[in-house]
Scaffold this active site. Structure first.
Site, mmCIF file in Angstrom:
data_model
loop_
_atom_site.group_PDB
_atom_site.id
_atom_site.type_symbol
_atom_site.label_atom_id
_atom_site.label_comp_id
_atom_site.label_asym_id
_atom_site.label_seq_id
_atom_site.Cartn_x
_atom_site.Cartn_y
_atom_site.Cartn_z
ATOM 1 N N HIS A 41 -2.489 -13.807 -12.455
ATOM 2 C CA HIS A 41 -3.573 -13.292 -11.617
ATOM 3 C C HIS A 41 -3.284 -13.557 -10.143
ATOM 4 O O HIS A 41 -2.819 -14.639 -9.783
ATOM 5 C CB HIS A 41 -4.893 -13.983 -11.979
ATOM 6 C CG HIS A 41 -5.544 -13.415 -13.206
ATOM 7 N ND1 HIS A 41 -6.874 -13.600 -13.494
ATOM 8 C CD2 HIS A 41 -5.052 -12.659 -14.221
ATOM 9 C CE1 HIS A 41 -7.176 -12.991 -14.620
ATOM 10 N NE2 HIS A 41 -6.080 -12.420 -15.084
ATOM 11 N N GLY A 109 -4.071 -4.063 -16.501
ATOM 12 C CA GLY A 109 -4.482 -4.710 -15.274
ATOM 13 C C GLY A 109 -5.978 -4.847 -15.074
ATOM 14 O O GLY A 109 -6.796 -4.335 -15.840
ATOM 15 N N GLU A 110 -6.333 -5.576 -14.018
ATOM 16 C CA GLU A 110 -7.708 -5.850 -13.618
ATOM 17 C C GLU A 110 -7.865 -5.527 -12.135
ATOM 18 O O GLU A 110 -6.961 -5.797 -11.331
ATOM 19 C CB GLU A 110 -8.045 -7.335 -13.825
ATOM 20 C CG GLU A 110 -7.928 -7.833 -15.248
ATOM 21 C CD GLU A 110 -9.188 -7.620 -16.049
ATOM 22 O OE1 GLU A 110 -10.179 -7.087 -15.476
ATOM 23 O OE2 GLU A 110 -9.184 -7.963 -17.238
ATOM 24 N N ASN A 113 -7.040 -8.150 -9.413
ATOM 25 C CA ASN A 113 -5.683 -8.470 -8.979
ATOM 26 C C ASN A 113 -5.055 -7.424 -8.066
ATOM 27 O O ASN A 113 -4.051 -7.708 -7.414
ATOM 28 C CB ASN A 113 -4.775 -8.631 -10.204
ATOM 29 C CG ASN A 113 -5.228 -9.742 -11.097
ATOM 30 O OD1 ASN A 113 -5.612 -10.803 -10.630
ATOM 31 N ND2 ASN A 113 -5.222 -9.506 -12.398
#
Length: 339
Positions: A41, A109-110, A113
């Protein structure tokens, strides 16, 4: 073919400093854990008390201080912050330094990030297509001496990864997924599949595992062709209220995908999570004062077909957790599933 049971440790990069985390990874090997997985992260799930060490240099340090434990990311996103060619180079280097011990776990993914870096955050379908293409490019760079590639999202010209493991020692790629499309992709092309515990049981029995089998069948692969890894969230303490309260730091995990999908600020994520009652904060965890109950509830995931269990404890005292789980839980699980 009987697939051996692997029992691992989730190194909580969002909760501890890199040095603390490294000591925990070393202790995990000493206590008989088979693997250590760490998230990658840029920012943690919460601002206060949060940490976010970079996964790749940390894995190099862990490899240097250990001798046999498997190490991997759970998960890294090879599509936005990193060009897939850079990911190929980084994990080829780790694979050369620690042959047979490194796993590349990837996911879509997020926002947490990527958005902070000013990167565009597309809808899930595009993120999925980017992941597929990134994996294709990474594998080409590992397989071929010289690569020119012009894809929809990524390209390389006359590229060579000069230091990479040989064909018999490639770094396996695991795909992390909580939905059917990426799960099917894992069944089709990956060496392993990663998901997380504590969700509606029907999600595993009716959606994810059938999708995994569908992907395997489409590629003509047997059901045991890939590693099936699940992060099992556990909170043990002799006092039940304490075991519940330990989960508070990780309350963001209890937020729904809709609640957190576009949140890129740890302060806002923390605010949303702190509004949750403790019962919901703890809902993703096996919370119990009894080691036998831990074993029984963990066993449900083995019965579903998961053969690689990576344990995530939410408490501040990770040494206590590693010693207790290493002494009390791992031997019971290995004895129960010895066949």
């Amino acid at each position: 073919m009987t697939v051996p049971l692997r029992l691992g440790y989730k190194a909580s990069a969002e909760q501890f400093t890199p040095s603390q985390l490294l000591d925990f990874g070393v202790l995990a090997e000493e206590m008989g854990f088979d693997s250590v997985f760490v998230s990658d992260h840029l920012q943690p799930w919460r601002h206060d008390g949060g940490h976010a060490p970079a996964a790749v240099p940390w894995l190099g340090a862990l490899g240097a201080r250990t001798s046999k434990i498997l190490m991997g990311t759970s998960v890294l996103t090879p599509t936005f912050r990193y060009h897939p060619g850079v990911v190929a180079q980084m994990f080829a280097t780790l694979g050369v330094m620690f042959p047979g011990r490194v796993i590349l776990g990837v996911g879509t993914g997020e926002a947490l990030n990527e958005v902070t870096l000013g990167l565009d955050w597309p809808d899930p379908p595009e993120r999925f297509q980017r992941l597929k293409e990134a994996i294709t490019l990474i594998e080409k760079l590992w397989d071929d001496e010289r690569v020119t590639y012009d894809g929809t999202y990524y390209s390389v010209k006359d590229a060579t990864i000069y230091d990479r493991p040989g064909p018999d020692a490639k770094v396996p790629i695991y795909i992390g997924a909580s939905g059917p499309a990426a799960t099917r992709l894992a069944g089709r092309i990956a060496d392993g599949y990663i998901t997380t515990s504590g969700k509606d049981p029907a999600l595993y029995t009716d959606t994810l595992l059938p999708a995994l089998r569908e992907g395997l069948a489409k590629a003509g692969r047997p059901d045991d062709a890939i590693d099936t890894l699940i992060e099992v969230k556990v909170s043990y303490h002799p006092d039940h209220d304490t075991a519940m309260e330990k989960t508070r730091f990780w309350a963001p995990l209890a937020l729904s995908p809709e609640e957190k999908r576009d949140v890129h600020d740890p302060m806002e994520m923390q605010r949303l999570a702190d509004e949750l009652p403790i019962e919901r904060a703890a809902s993703r965890f096996i919370v119990s004062t009894d080691p036998e109950e831990h074993v029984e509830r963990i066993a449900t995931y083995v019965d579903l077909g998961f053969r690689h269990l990576v344990f995530h404890d939410p408490g501040d005292d990770q040494e206590e957790f590693l010693r207790m789980y290493g002494a009390e839980i791992l031997p019971r699980l290995r004895a129960r599933f010895a066949e």
